[in-house]
Design a protein around this motif. Structure first.
Motif, mmCIF file in Angstrom:
data_model
loop_
_atom_site.group_PDB
_atom_site.id
_atom_site.type_symbol
_atom_site.label_atom_id
_atom_site.label_comp_id
_atom_site.label_asym_id
_atom_site.label_seq_id
_atom_site.Cartn_x
_atom_site.Cartn_y
_atom_site.Cartn_z
ATOM 1 N N ASP A 71 69.861 75.422 5.335
ATOM 2 C CA ASP A 71 68.625 75.686 6.082
ATOM 3 C C ASP A 71 67.868 74.370 6.290
ATOM 4 N N ASP A 72 67.949 73.826 7.523
ATOM 5 C CA ASP A 72 67.261 72.560 7.822
ATOM 6 C C ASP A 72 65.747 72.721 7.779
ATOM 7 N N MET A 73 65.244 73.874 8.227
ATOM 8 C CA MET A 73 63.801 74.108 8.195
ATOM 9 C C MET A 73 63.294 74.120 6.756
ATOM 10 N N LEU A 74 64.087 74.719 5.864
ATOM 11 C CA LEU A 74 63.699 74.752 4.460
ATOM 12 C C LEU A 74 63.765 73.366 3.841
ATOM 13 N N ALA A 75 64.748 72.568 4.256
ATOM 14 C CA ALA A 75 64.858 71.203 3.744
ATOM 15 C C ALA A 75 63.674 70.348 4.193
ATOM 16 N N ASN A 76 63.251 70.503 5.449
ATOM 17 C CA ASN A 76 62.088 69.750 5.937
ATOM 18 C C ASN A 76 60.825 70.158 5.185
ATOM 19 N N GLU A 77 60.700 71.470 4.939
ATOM 20 C CA GLU A 77 59.537 71.947 4.191
ATOM 21 C C GLU A 77 59.549 71.413 2.761
ATOM 22 N N ALA A 78 60.737 71.324 2.148
ATOM 23 C CA ALA A 78 60.835 70.794 0.793
ATOM 24 C C ALA A 78 60.448 69.316 0.755
ATOM 25 N N ARG A 79 60.865 68.561 1.787
ATOM 26 C CA ARG A 79 60.501 67.135 1.820
ATOM 27 C C ARG A 79 58.995 66.958 1.956
ATOM 28 N N ARG A 80 58.365 67.823 2.734
ATOM 29 C CA ARG A 80 56.899 67.732 2.862
ATOM 30 C C ARG A 80 56.229 68.051 1.533
ATOM 31 N N LYS A 81 56.778 69.019 0.805
ATOM 32 C CA LYS A 81 56.205 69.369 -0.493
ATOM 33 C C LYS A 81 56.380 68.234 -1.493
ATOM 34 N N ILE A 82 57.525 67.566 -1.433
ATOM 35 C CA ILE A 82 57.767 66.456 -2.365
ATOM 36 C C ILE A 82 56.750 65.344 -2.159
ATOM 37 N N ARG A 83 56.360 65.125 -0.905
ATOM 38 C CA ARG A 83 55.374 64.079 -0.639
ATOM 39 C C ARG A 83 54.016 64.435 -1.228
ATOM 40 N N ARG A 84 53.800 65.729 -1.500
ATOM 41 C CA ARG A 84 52.520 66.137 -2.062
ATOM 42 C C ARG A 84 52.565 66.266 -3.585
ATOM 43 N N VAL A 85 53.726 66.003 -4.195
ATOM 44 C CA VAL A 85 53.867 66.173 -5.640
ATOM 45 C C VAL A 85 53.067 65.096 -6.365
ATOM 46 N N ASP A 86 52.417 65.521 -7.420
ATOM 47 C CA ASP A 86 51.658 64.587 -8.259
ATOM 48 C C ASP A 86 52.631 63.614 -8.932
ATOM 49 N N PRO A 87 52.487 62.298 -8.706
ATOM 50 C CA PRO A 87 53.424 61.337 -9.316
ATOM 51 C C PRO A 87 53.437 61.410 -10.842
ATOM 52 N N THR A 88 52.362 61.886 -11.432
ATOM 53 C CA THR A 88 52.323 61.910 -12.901
ATOM 54 C C THR A 88 53.230 62.987 -13.497
ATOM 55 N N ILE A 89 53.683 63.934 -12.678
ATOM 56 C CA ILE A 89 54.555 64.988 -13.203
ATOM 57 C C ILE A 89 55.854 65.081 -12.417
ATOM 58 N N ASP A 90 56.177 64.080 -11.613
ATOM 59 C CA ASP A 90 57.396 64.092 -10.819
ATOM 60 C C ASP A 90 58.563 63.671 -11.713
ATOM 61 N N ILE A 91 59.279 64.630 -12.259
ATOM 62 C CA ILE A 91 60.385 64.326 -13.172
ATOM 63 C C ILE A 91 61.489 63.571 -12.441
ATOM 64 N N ASP A 92 61.710 63.902 -11.177
ATOM 65 C CA ASP A 92 62.791 63.280 -10.426
ATOM 66 C C ASP A 92 62.550 61.789 -10.207
ATOM 67 N N ALA A 93 61.300 61.316 -10.378
ATOM 68 C CA ALA A 93 61.001 59.905 -10.160
ATOM 69 C C ALA A 93 61.557 59.030 -11.277
ATOM 70 N N ASP A 94 61.922 59.604 -12.398
ATOM 71 C CA ASP A 94 62.445 58.838 -13.538
ATOM 72 C C ASP A 94 63.970 58.939 -13.530
ATOM 73 N N GLU A 95 64.646 57.861 -13.119
ATOM 74 C CA GLU A 95 66.098 57.855 -13.070
ATOM 75 C C GLU A 95 66.713 57.800 -14.453
ATOM 76 N N GLY A 96 65.903 57.563 -15.487
ATOM 77 C CA GLY A 96 66.435 57.436 -16.825
ATOM 78 C C GLY A 96 66.764 58.749 -17.483
ATOM 79 N N ASP A 97 66.260 59.862 -16.927
ATOM 80 C CA ASP A 97 66.583 61.154 -17.521
ATOM 81 C C ASP A 97 68.075 61.431 -17.410
#
Length: 592
Positions: free
Chosen positions: A259-285
């Motif tokens: 679903d490309d529409m769902l993927a675009n919506e997910a990317r928009r949501k990621i841009r709104r994620v609080d950096p202090t709780i973005d687990i995916d931002a830490d490549e060390g996990d």
């Protein structure tokens, strides 16, 4: 009401004993339309709601679920296959009649559109007000202005209240469960309106495909057949077979690809994620680089050709999307049976959210919100002042139903606390209340406040007392605060008595507020009210005679205060007429 649309199967009958003509009843804001299942049948109805004056319906325990809609000249009876379908149409008809009654009032009272909407919204949220409006305004006893003049406070409260609570979606994920007849290769899928709403909410591409394909390229049945075929292929986890069928069928490929529409919506949501709780931002996990966030999957170790990647599905993405939709709740309030209306309403909602997001980005609100969240995350709790807890106000549609439903809990609480506890006094003299307050003040001065200030057990006990009293005040005999006469009566009799009591209160409220009679229109209003009140007597007598002999004494005790209130009004009316007649022809201003 503007987007309201109801379609139900029903039989049109000229009388209750008529076998009826089977067909489809369609209700919109403007009109009522009935079409027979037989195209050659001459039975067709098309009635505008502005011409409908009243509607009646059969009792719950009746053999037939009937709805009777009346105009000045005709009466139309519809029989439904279930009480639930009848109630849906009954509520819609009531709202439509109220809507047109208020629309008519706009031209006579010069009401604004906002004021009209306030009245309609209040009636839609309160079934008792809606029924009184239909009874007295529709029956010509009161004008629309007179009816609403006594409810200005309710209109103001309804105008500023929080939006009504949204119904939740089911937490169960829809999966392919084919039903085979065991005799052929034919497979059947069960798609209910609730499931279709869930699919549209979770999969924007499917929703958009429905709007593009149906009915221009295919019928609704063909559309859901292709979708079910795609879901069946995905359930087999054969990505190669899915890609092969997608190459042969362009419409089927829409359901098989990611679903490309769902993927675009997910990317928009990621841009709104609080950096202090973005687990995916830490490549060390250790687990974030694994497919499906470490969930073991049979196909997670498969190495596929890149051309098959668009047809692979992620279990975690489906689960997260389903959870997000369930937590968000229903975004639209439309009839689930109308598939296209549901799809269009969801599409409009998403477009509005996207437009609002773009507007916030242009105004810098998104960046400010992220900055505020980062500041809150870096705060030191010991250095911060206390914060008020967030409160979600409760929206009660019908107060009487709420308190009656909570009465059982209150009675259970009384039973649990009855042994060994100090008996509760439901009425005290002013002196006793003052002495109790003095004792409490003296105790606070000596011992100070305890923590917490209010004992939760005592608070719950007080709440139960209030709920029980509010629920039973209107119909308590006085023998015991816990005894309710209405609880011993059949439900139909109970509902009739409560409706007559609210009707009498409405009539008496307008009757007493019309005195002293100083103008001609007040005299005419009192005359209409007097005639309406005189019609209540035989109805109350009919209730007493219709119930079983075991309940007649209880019904008489409930009817007695109603009759006394009506008798007092008639006695005052007769005395006022004699008083004015004795003044040698003197008449109020405006009399002829």
């Amino acid at each position: 009401m503007a987007d309201g649309h109801v379609i139900k199967r029903a039989k049109y009958k000229t009388s209750p004993k008529d076998p009826g003509v089977p067909g489809v009843l369609e209700l919109t804001t403007e009109r009522l339309v009935f079409k027979s299942n037989d195209p050659k049948s001459p039975t067709k109805l098309n009635v505008e709601f502005r011409m409908i004056t009243a509607h009646k319906y059969s009792k719950e325990n009746s053999k037939q679920a009937l709805l009777n809609v009346s105009t000045k000249d005709n009466s139309y009876i519809f029989q439904f296959d279930s009480v639930a379908n009848r109630d849906v149409c009954r509520d819609f008809v009531g709202s439509a009649i109220a809507f047109h009654a208020n629309a008519k009032a706009v031209s006579t009272e010069n009401l604004s559109e906002a004021e009209t909407n306030r009245r309609v919204n209040l009636m839609q949220g309160n079934s008792e007000i809606q029924r009184l409006h239909q009874q007295f305004v529709g029956g010509g006893v009161l004008s629309d202005a007179e009816f609403w003049a006594t409810r200005k406070k309710l209109l103001d409260q309804n105008d500023g209240r929080m939006p009504k609570q949204r119904m939740a979606l089911k937490n169960e994920m829809w999966t392919v469960k084919p039903l085979s007849d065991g005799q052929s290769n034919r497979v059947t899928f069960n798609l209910t309106p609730e499931i279709i709403h869930q699919i549209f909410a979770e999969k924007p591409a499917v929703r958009q495909a429905y709007l593009n394909f149906v009915p221009n390229k295919m019928t609704e049945k063909e559309f859901w057949t292709k979708y079910s075929r795609a879901e069946y292929l995905h359930s087999t986890r054969n990505v190669v077979a899915a890609a092969a069928e997608a190459a042969e069928d362009e419409e089927l490929a829409v359901f098989l690809k990611q679903d490309d529409m769902l993927a675009n919506e997910a990317r928009r949501k990621i841009r709104r994620v609080d950096p202090t709780i973005d687990i995916d931002a830490d490549e060390g996990d250790d687990y974030t680089h694994l497919p499906d966030h470490g969930l073991s999957r049979a196909d997670s170790k498969d190495v596929l050709d890149p051309i098959y990647e668009p047809y692979r599905r992620s279990f975690s993405q489906n689960l997260n999307q389903h959870a997000a939709v369930v937590l968000q709740g229903r975004l639209v309030d439309v009839e689930l049976g109308d598939t296209r209306s549901v799809a269009e309403a969801l599409a409009k909602t998403k477009q509005a959210e996207l437009a609002n997001e773009i507007s916030n980005n242009s105004n810098g609100n998104l960046e400010k919100g992220l900055s505020d969240r980062i500041s809150r995350m870096t705060e030191i709790e010991d250095l911060q002042g206390p914060r008020d807890p967030s409160v979600a106000p409760l929206s009660i549609k019908d107060p009487r139903d709420y308190f009656d439903s909570q009465q059982a809990n209150a009675l259970n609480a009384f039973g649990d606390a009855g042994s060994g506890a100090k008996p509760l006094k439901f009425s005290v003299y002013s002196g006793e209340a003052y002495d109790s307050l003095r004792e409490l003040v003296s105790e606070v001065r000596v011992k100070g406040f305890s923590k917490p200030v209010m004992n939760p057990e005592i608070a719950l006990q007080v709440l139960n007392v209030l709920i029980q009293n509010i629920s039973s005040t209107k119909h308590s005999l006085g023998k015991s605060p816990h005894d309710s006469v209405l609880d011993t009566l059949p439900k139909v009799t109970k509902d009739e008595l409560l409706h007559h009591w609210t009707s009498i209160q409405e009539l008496l409220k307008h009757f007493w507020s019309s005195y002293p009679i100083t103008k001609m229109y007040l005299y005419e209003k009192v005359t209409r009210l007097k005639d309406a009140m005189s019609q209540v007597y035989p109805k109350l007598q009919e209730i007493k005679e219709s119930v079983q002999s075991d309940f007649r004494h209880q019904v008489s005790l409930l009817v007695q205060p109603m009759l006394q209130a009506l008798d007092a009004a008639f006695a005052y009316y007769d005395a006022d007429v004699q008083k004015r007649s004795a003044k040698s022809g003197e008449k109020p201003n405006g009399f002829v």
